[in-house]
Design an enzyme around this catalytic site. Sequence first.
Site, PDB file in Angstrom:
ATOM      1  N   THR A 141      42.783  52.217  48.788  1.00 54.15           N
ATOM      2  CA  THR A 141      43.033  52.692  47.428  1.00 54.15           C
ATOM      3  C   THR A 141      43.000  51.539  46.433  1.00 54.15           C
ATOM      4  O   THR A 141      42.441  51.653  45.344  1.00 54.15           O
ATOM      5  CB  THR A 141      44.392  53.407  47.331  1.00 54.15           C
ATOM      6  OG1 THR A 141      44.333  54.629  48.067  1.00 54.15           O
ATOM      7  CG2 THR A 141      44.752  53.739  45.897  1.00 54.15           C
TER       8      THR A 141
ATOM      9  N   PHE B 126      36.080  55.970  51.264  1.00 57.75           N
ATOM     10  CA  PHE B 126      36.044  57.295  50.647  1.00 57.75           C
ATOM     11  C   PHE B 126      36.784  57.342  49.318  1.00 57.75           C
ATOM     12  O   PHE B 126      36.502  58.193  48.466  1.00 57.75           O
ATOM     13  CB  PHE B 126      36.614  58.337  51.617  1.00 57.75           C
ATOM     14  CG  PHE B 126      38.112  58.484  51.611  1.00 57.75           C
ATOM     15  CD1 PHE B 126      38.731  59.423  50.792  1.00 57.75           C
ATOM     16  CD2 PHE B 126      38.912  57.705  52.435  1.00 57.75           C
ATOM     17  CE1 PHE B 126      40.110  59.579  50.788  1.00 57.75           C
ATOM     18  CE2 PHE B 126      40.284  57.849  52.443  1.00 57.75           C
ATOM     19  CZ  PHE B 126      40.892  58.792  51.613  1.00 57.75           C
ATOM     20  N   LYS B 127      37.706  56.416  49.100  1.00 56.72           N
ATOM     21  CA  LYS B 127      38.480  56.425  47.857  1.00 56.72           C
ATOM     22  C   LYS B 127      37.580  56.264  46.619  1.00 56.72           C
ATOM     23  O   LYS B 127      37.943  56.698  45.531  1.00 56.72           O
ATOM     24  CB  LYS B 127      39.510  55.295  47.870  1.00 56.72           C
ATOM     25  CG  LYS B 127      40.466  55.297  49.072  1.00 56.72           C
ATOM     26  CD  LYS B 127      41.427  56.444  49.036  1.00 56.72           C
ATOM     27  CE  LYS B 127      42.340  56.475  50.249  1.00 56.72           C
ATOM     28  NZ  LYS B 127      43.351  55.437  50.284  1.00 56.72           N
ATOM     29  N   ASP B 128      36.398  55.654  46.787  1.00 56.10           N
ATOM     30  CA  ASP B 128      35.507  55.437  45.641  1.00 56.10           C
ATOM     31  C   ASP B 128      35.090  56.750  44.975  1.00 56.10           C
ATOM     32  O   ASP B 128      34.904  56.806  43.763  1.00 56.10           O
ATOM     33  CB  ASP B 128      34.236  54.698  46.082  1.00 56.10           C
ATOM     34  CG  ASP B 128      34.480  53.234  46.414  1.00 56.10           C
ATOM     35  OD1 ASP B 128      35.285  52.602  45.725  1.00 56.10           O
ATOM     36  OD2 ASP B 128      33.845  52.741  47.363  1.00 56.10           O
TER      37      ASP B 128
END
Length: 467
Positions: free
Chosen positions: A142, A109-111
């Site tokens: 991250t 999800f960090k993308d």
Amino acid sequence: MLYISTRGGAEPLPYCDALLEGLATDGGLAVPQEMPSVSPETLERWRALTYPQLATEVLALFATDIERDDLARMTEAAYAPFPDAVVPLRRIGGGITLVGLSEGPTLAFKDLAMQFLGQVVEHALARTGSVLNVLGATSGDTGSAAEYALRGKERIAVFMLSPQGRMSPFQRAQMFSLDEPNIHNIAIEGVFDDCQNLVKELAGDLEVKRSLRLGAVNSINLARITAQVVYYFWAWLRATDADGHAEVSITVPSGNFGNILSGFYAREMGLPIRRLVLAANENNVLDEFFRTGIYRPRSAAQTLQTSSPSMDISKASNLERFIFELVGRDPKRVVAAWKDLESQGFADFSADLARFTAEFGIVSGTSTHADRLATIREVHEEAGEIIDPHTADGVTVAREYVEPGEIMLVLETAKPEKFAETIREAIGIDMTYSDELQAMLDAPQHVVDLPDDAAALTAFIRERALS
């Protein structure tokens, strides 16, 4: 829109300056001087937008110092590596729907925030003709998201700290296989909190910060938080396409409190979120806080190594932004609470406990290794989906709170391929990898081991920093 510090000792800054600053000069975190608001009518107009278009609309409320055309160009570029849907929603039964946040280049999800961060940092640096040495800490995802977003950028060097031996083999390979001249991987002796403390120590030393031109990409970075707000709006719009102005609840696996803070901001802006459900793993300091009002971080020795390693955090940096709102945006009370934390090891907000749910809509729960194995197994059997262990923590806790007829969304954390050992333990399946991913897993790794020592880290960066 200007940004102030949670500790009240820094000058208000526009968006681009605040994101390059990272940690404020007084040691606090940048927050909006006033939270923007979104009307129900505006929400309805946004329903027909693509994800990049929605990102432009939401981020324009925060980044008022960036021209709209430039912002639109950056959001289009940021989300070009994603499939057309960018963030798909998938029902898995039991009233729960997964929000697919892991479609980006590093499968996490960090993308979604980091791809935009790469665009906007480059834009801000080009306006001033300056360079930035990014110092970050990662508990797993991250680091790779930042490095894939920032690799090859001429004005940026990345120094990414990770805890030695505390990430999954896939997470290590994804970071350490990169062989780019502007990427520097540093494995620190200790746990994630030690890495995070080093970042704060160097960023808090203004002479070091200025001389090394240090910036941040962790979730303390303003652009990360604001970019994450977008997918809360997107998820609500997609979940309510058939029902109009329905209220939803959203469960968020949480370690550093950055992801769920973005949901809190979305709710404060007017998004109809009934409850934000925080899901912790065995390092459940945040669950304890939201159940008791006592914030008591644990030491490195007390921080457990678990099968959801990205949440192996005992001191959540972004909680300070929530505390700022909890105490009525009074920076003196934030500073006093953090002094209590330093002197006695905890900060007491139990007098405000009832407000956590009644006013802010936040509830919480804890998931264990046994829980996540059982949940991975049950979701696979019932829905044919394989979920990663962090998402399993979210589903486990969501099941405690979902009510009949309620729309309960769970934010996906990563693709299960990143945690093959746990998936094998849960359902007996060996994950398969594309030729590209297998080549990454087999590639030589580039990483330097350093002790948990600020002087050694400063010397390492000074030899390699852009100037």
